[in-house]
Each structure stands twice: as structure tokens, then as C-alpha cells.
Design a protein around this motif. Structure first.
Motif, PDB file in Angstrom:
ATOM      1  N   LYS A  74       3.359  -7.138  21.592  1.00 56.97           N
ATOM      2  CA  LYS A  74       2.952  -6.479  22.587  1.00 56.97           C
ATOM      3  C   LYS A  74       3.898  -6.038  23.696  1.00 56.97           C
ATOM      4  N   MET A  75       4.990  -6.917  23.874  1.00 56.09           N
ATOM      5  CA  MET A  75       6.036  -6.503  24.767  1.00 56.09           C
ATOM      6  C   MET A  75       6.781  -5.306  24.434  1.00 56.09           C
ATOM      7  N   GLY A  76       6.812  -5.129  23.051  1.00 54.61           N
ATOM      8  CA  GLY A  76       7.469  -3.756  22.693  1.00 54.61           C
ATOM      9  C   GLY A  76       9.054  -4.218  22.569  1.00 54.61           C
ATOM     10  N   PRO A  77       9.843  -3.116  23.165  1.00 56.74           N
ATOM     11  CA  PRO A  77      11.356  -3.479  23.048  1.00 56.74           C
ATOM     12  C   PRO A  77      11.856  -4.541  23.830  1.00 56.74           C
ATOM     13  N   ALA A  78      10.761  -5.045  24.818  1.00 53.65           N
ATOM     14  CA  ALA A  78      11.274  -6.005  25.552  1.00 53.65           C
ATOM     15  C   ALA A  78      11.098  -7.413  24.889  1.00 53.65           C
ATOM     16  N   GLY A  79      10.112  -7.207  24.026  1.00 51.78           N
ATOM     17  CA  GLY A  79       9.849  -8.652  23.210  1.00 51.78           C
ATOM     18  C   GLY A  79      11.095  -8.706  22.209  1.00 51.78           C
ATOM     19  N   GLU A  80      11.459  -7.565  21.360  1.00 53.12           N
ATOM     20  CA  GLU A  80      12.728  -7.343  20.747  1.00 53.12           C
ATOM     21  C   GLU A  80      13.853  -7.877  21.023  1.00 53.12           C
ATOM     22  N   ARG A  81      14.228  -7.670  22.646  1.00 52.34           N
ATOM     23  CA  ARG A  81      15.337  -7.952  23.368  1.00 52.34           C
ATOM     24  C   ARG A  81      15.343  -9.402  23.421  1.00 52.34           C
ATOM     25  N   TRP A  82      14.055 -10.060  23.845  1.00 50.68           N
ATOM     26  CA  TRP A  82      13.856 -11.356  24.082  1.00 50.68           C
ATOM     27  C   TRP A  82      14.408 -12.363  22.845  1.00 50.68           C
ATOM     28  N   LEU A  83      13.909 -11.924  21.767  1.00 56.24           N
ATOM     29  CA  LEU A  83      14.067 -12.460  20.344  1.00 56.24           C
ATOM     30  C   LEU A  83      15.655 -12.329  20.179  1.00 56.24           C
ATOM     31  N   ALA A  84      16.168 -11.221  20.549  1.00 58.29           N
ATOM     32  CA  ALA A  84      17.776 -10.957  20.262  1.00 58.29           C
ATOM     33  C   ALA A  84      18.534 -11.888  21.090  1.00 58.29           C
ATOM     34  N   LEU A  85      18.123 -11.997  22.239  1.00 60.09           N
ATOM     35  CA  LEU A  85      18.810 -12.865  23.280  1.00 60.09           C
ATOM     36  C   LEU A  85      18.593 -14.318  23.042  1.00 60.09           C
ATOM     37  N   TRP A  86      17.539 -14.716  22.951  1.00 58.66           N
ATOM     38  CA  TRP A  86      17.018 -16.182  23.165  1.00 58.66           C
ATOM     39  C   TRP A  86      16.172 -16.967  21.937  1.00 58.66           C
ATOM     40  N   ASP A  87      16.086 -16.159  20.812  1.00 65.08           N
ATOM     41  CA  ASP A  87      15.644 -17.125  19.733  1.00 65.08           C
ATOM     42  C   ASP A  87      16.618 -18.061  19.114  1.00 65.08           C
ATOM     43  N   PRO A  88      16.464 -19.266  18.991  1.00 62.93           N
ATOM     44  CA  PRO A  88      17.204 -20.412  18.577  1.00 62.93           C
ATOM     45  C   PRO A  88      17.656 -19.912  17.187  1.00 62.93           C
ATOM     46  N   SER A  89      17.137 -19.075  16.441  1.00 61.62           N
ATOM     47  CA  SER A  89      17.820 -18.641  15.030  1.00 61.62           C
ATOM     48  C   SER A  89      19.368 -18.124  15.309  1.00 61.62           C
ATOM     49  N   HIS A  90      19.564 -17.654  16.254  1.00 57.82           N
ATOM     50  CA  HIS A  90      21.055 -17.326  16.565  1.00 57.82           C
ATOM     51  C   HIS A  90      22.057 -18.442  17.016  1.00 57.82           C
ATOM     52  N   TYR A  91      21.587 -19.395  17.427  1.00 59.51           N
ATOM     53  CA  TYR A  91      22.181 -20.718  17.993  1.00 59.51           C
ATOM     54  C   TYR A  91      22.327 -21.740  16.960  1.00 59.51           C
ATOM     55  N   LEU A  92      21.387 -21.889  16.245  1.00 56.88           N
ATOM     56  CA  LEU A  92      21.236 -23.114  15.495  1.00 56.88           C
ATOM     57  C   LEU A  92      22.406 -23.316  14.610  1.00 56.88           C
ATOM     58  N   PRO A  93      22.785 -21.986  13.777  1.00 60.30           N
ATOM     59  CA  PRO A  93      24.130 -22.389  12.865  1.00 60.30           C
ATOM     60  C   PRO A  93      25.234 -22.586  13.505  1.00 60.30           C
ATOM     61  N   ARG A  94      25.402 -22.770  14.730  1.00 53.45           N
ATOM     62  CA  ARG A  94      26.747 -22.872  15.468  1.00 53.45           C
ATOM     63  C   ARG A  94      26.826 -24.501  15.851  1.00 53.45           C
ATOM     64  N   GLY A  95      25.829 -25.069  15.829  1.00 50.99           N
ATOM     65  CA  GLY A  95      25.747 -26.562  16.308  1.00 50.99           C
ATOM     66  C   GLY A  95      26.009 -27.427  14.999  1.00 50.99           C
ATOM     67  N   ALA A  96      27.133 -28.272  15.122  1.00 44.13           N
ATOM     68  CA  ALA A  96      27.629 -28.826  13.944  1.00 44.13           C
ATOM     69  C   ALA A  96      26.839 -30.522  13.944  1.00 44.13           C
ATOM     70  N   MET A  97      26.267 -31.015  15.145  1.00 49.96           N
ATOM     71  CA  MET A  97      26.023 -32.238  15.234  1.00 49.96           C
ATOM     72  C   MET A  97      24.723 -32.373  14.232  1.00 49.96           C
ATOM     73  N   PRO A  98      24.561 -34.003  13.880  1.00 53.08           N
ATOM     74  CA  PRO A  98      23.495 -34.175  13.226  1.00 53.08           C
ATOM     75  C   PRO A  98      22.135 -33.936  14.121  1.00 53.08           C
ATOM     76  N   LYS A  99      20.929 -33.719  13.176  1.00 47.42           N
ATOM     77  CA  LYS A  99      19.673 -33.256  14.041  1.00 47.42           C
ATOM     78  C   LYS A  99      18.773 -34.038  13.211  1.00 47.42           C
ATOM     79  N   LEU A 100      17.612 -34.221  14.084  1.00 40.75           N
ATOM     80  CA  LEU A 100      16.469 -34.783  13.592  1.00 40.75           C
ATOM     81  C   LEU A 100      15.345 -34.056  14.209  1.00 40.75           C
ATOM     82  N   TRP A 101      14.288 -33.704  13.207  1.00 43.23           N
ATOM     83  CA  TRP A 101      13.476 -32.665  13.762  1.00 43.23           C
ATOM     84  C   TRP A 101      11.906 -33.458  13.464  1.00 43.23           C
ATOM     85  N   VAL A 102      11.408 -33.715  14.652  1.00 45.39           N
ATOM     86  CA  VAL A 102      10.053 -34.170  14.729  1.00 45.39           C
ATOM     87  C   VAL A 102       8.858 -33.567  15.175  1.00 45.39           C
TER      88      VAL A 102
END
Length: 249
Positions: A74-102
Motif C-alpha cells: 500500500k505504501m507503493g514506491p516508499a514500501g519498495e524503498r523500505w525493502l531495498a534499504l532495510w529488509d534483512p535479506s540484504h544483510y544476512l549473507p554478510r554475517g559469518a557468525m553462527p546463528k540460532l533461529w528460534v
């Protein structure tokens, strides 16, 4: 924007914590609940000083199938920009530390398909702890899972690690997964659902799975009509580790 300032505060807080003389700077991990789990995912790709990361419920790919998908659209281009800047999918590949998903099977905010894409995209090793209908919440619901404490102790204090589950494999009408554990295992279960539609509304069921301790193998027959399923293994302290879930088209 809130994510920018929230992430910056975490980085600054970490630097402050590391500066204290009573703190061992090489033994600090990160965990957060709900939006805190979301932030944990983002920070894991920006601050490699952390020794581990434990997102509780949180994950990425929020524009695909999450509570906020409709709002972002519903946010249109603003929502797309939010996802482009802040969705964790852009950052997760960079982190090499072990992770536990609960998380739980029916989490209303971070569904299992988005979670799976997140841990598959993440750098470093991932351990899953997915409980049947685990409630979503701060306080006891998100803070008390003993898997978090055991995971932290294994990395920071040299404690025994959580059991490790191998890949989920099909053998005829059964599924199985190998496991490795330095502590006694207590029980195993198959979780499955015959439902499609919204992940939060699917009815999940469980049944006892077999443990072959000599072969270090967990197995169970797949119920007729199952559309999604995975295996859980519990140690003698009741802590759970999970395989990835599999979907039948």
C-alpha cells in the motif's frame, strides 16, 4: 528512519559494552525478539565483532509473505524503498557468525517460508529450533527457550553444543535425518500439516519419530495428505533442534 537509528544504537551499545574493563570483548553475542529478531538479522551482517546471533521469530524477505506485506504494498514506491534499504535479506549473507533461529510453526509475523529463505541466505552456520505453535511474545515466550542459553554457552564458555540435524531425506514413504550429539538425546517427533494458505492459520500436528542411536538417525512415516513436514530432536534437557521443513507441491 527507525531501522537506521535502531541498528546504529545496537552498534554503539556494542562498542560501549566492549570498552568496559569487566567485559570480555571476545565473548559477546546478540539476540532479539520479534522486531528485535529482525534487528538481530540486520546487525549480524554489519557487526562481525559479535560471536553469534539468535533471532527469535525475526527474519527477512518481509515483502514476500509476512504480516507487513500488504502494508508495504500500500505504501507503493516508499514500501519498495523500505525493502531495498532495510529488509534483512540484504544483510544476512554478510554475517559469518553462527546463528540460532528460534520460532514456532504458526508465528503470525514471520512465516516459515520467509524464515527458510533467510537461514538459507545467511552466512555462517545455522541451527533451527522450531516448536509446535510456540507463542509470539516478549517476556517468557521469547526469552525462556533454553536453546538460546545452551547455544550461547557452547560458543562463549565452551559448553556442550546443541545437537546437530542433517538434511531431511525421503526414503519411500518415510523421511529421515542424521544427527550428531555430544549429549544424550531424549525423543524425536515429526511435525506436519495438511493445510495450505496462510502459514499462521495452518493446523500442525505431531507424532513420535523413531531414534536409531546406533546409526544416529531419526525417521518417521509421512502421514497421508501432508503438505509440509519436518523433524524435531530433543536432548535430555528438553532442548529442541529441527531440520529444515520440506513442502510437497
Amino acid at each position: 528512519q527507525w531501522p537506521y537509528h535502531a541498528v546504529s544504537d545496537v552498534l554503539l551499545a556494542h562498542s560501549l559494552l566492549r570498552s568496559l574493563p569487566e567485559v570480555d570483548a571476545d565473548r559477546i553475542g546478540l539476540t532479539g525478539i520479534s522486531w528485535g529478531g529482525y534487528l538481530t538479522c540486520v546487525v549480524s551482517g554489519l557487526d562481525d565483532r559479535f560471536q553469534f546471533a539468535v533471532p527469535v521469530y525475526g527474519c527477512g524477505f518481509l515483502g514476500e509473505n509476512s504480516t507487513w506485506k500488504d502494508q508495504l504494498e500500500k505504501m507503493g514506491p516508499a514500501g519498495e524503498r523500505w525493502l531495498a534499504l532495510w529488509d534483512p535479506s540484504h544483510y544476512l549473507p554478510r554475517g559469518a557468525m553462527p546463528k540460532l533461529w528460534v520460532t514456532g510453526t504458526n508465528d503470525f509475523a514471520y512465516p516459515l517460508d520467509s524464515l527458510q529463505k533467510s537461514y538459507r541466505a545467511a552466512g555462517g552456520s545455522s541451527t533451527l529450533a522450531v516448536r509446535l505453535r510456540m507463542p509470539h511474545g516478549h517476556g517468557g515466550a521469547g526469552e525462556n527457550p533454553e536453546e538460546i542459553h545452551a547455544f550461547a554457552d557452547s560458543i562463549l564458555k565452551g559448553g556442550p553444543p546443541l545437537p546437530r540435524m542433517g538434511r531431511l531425506e525421503s526414503k519411500g514413504d518415510r523421511v529421515q535425518a542424521s544427527y550428531d550429539s555430544s549429549t544424550p538425546v531424549q525423543k524425536a517427533e515429526l511435525l506436519w500439516t495438511t493445510n495450505l494458505g496462510k502459514w499462521a492459520e495452518r493446523k500442525w500436528e505431531s507424532k513420535v519419530a523413531e531414534i536409531d542411536q546406533a546409526a544416529k538417525l531419526v525417521s518417521a512415516p509421512v502421514p497421508t495428505g501432508a503438505r509440509v513436514y519436518f523433524l524435531n530432536l530433543y536432548d535430555d534437557q528438553g532442548r529442541v533442534v529441527s531440520t529444515e521443513h520440506a513442502e510437497i507441491p
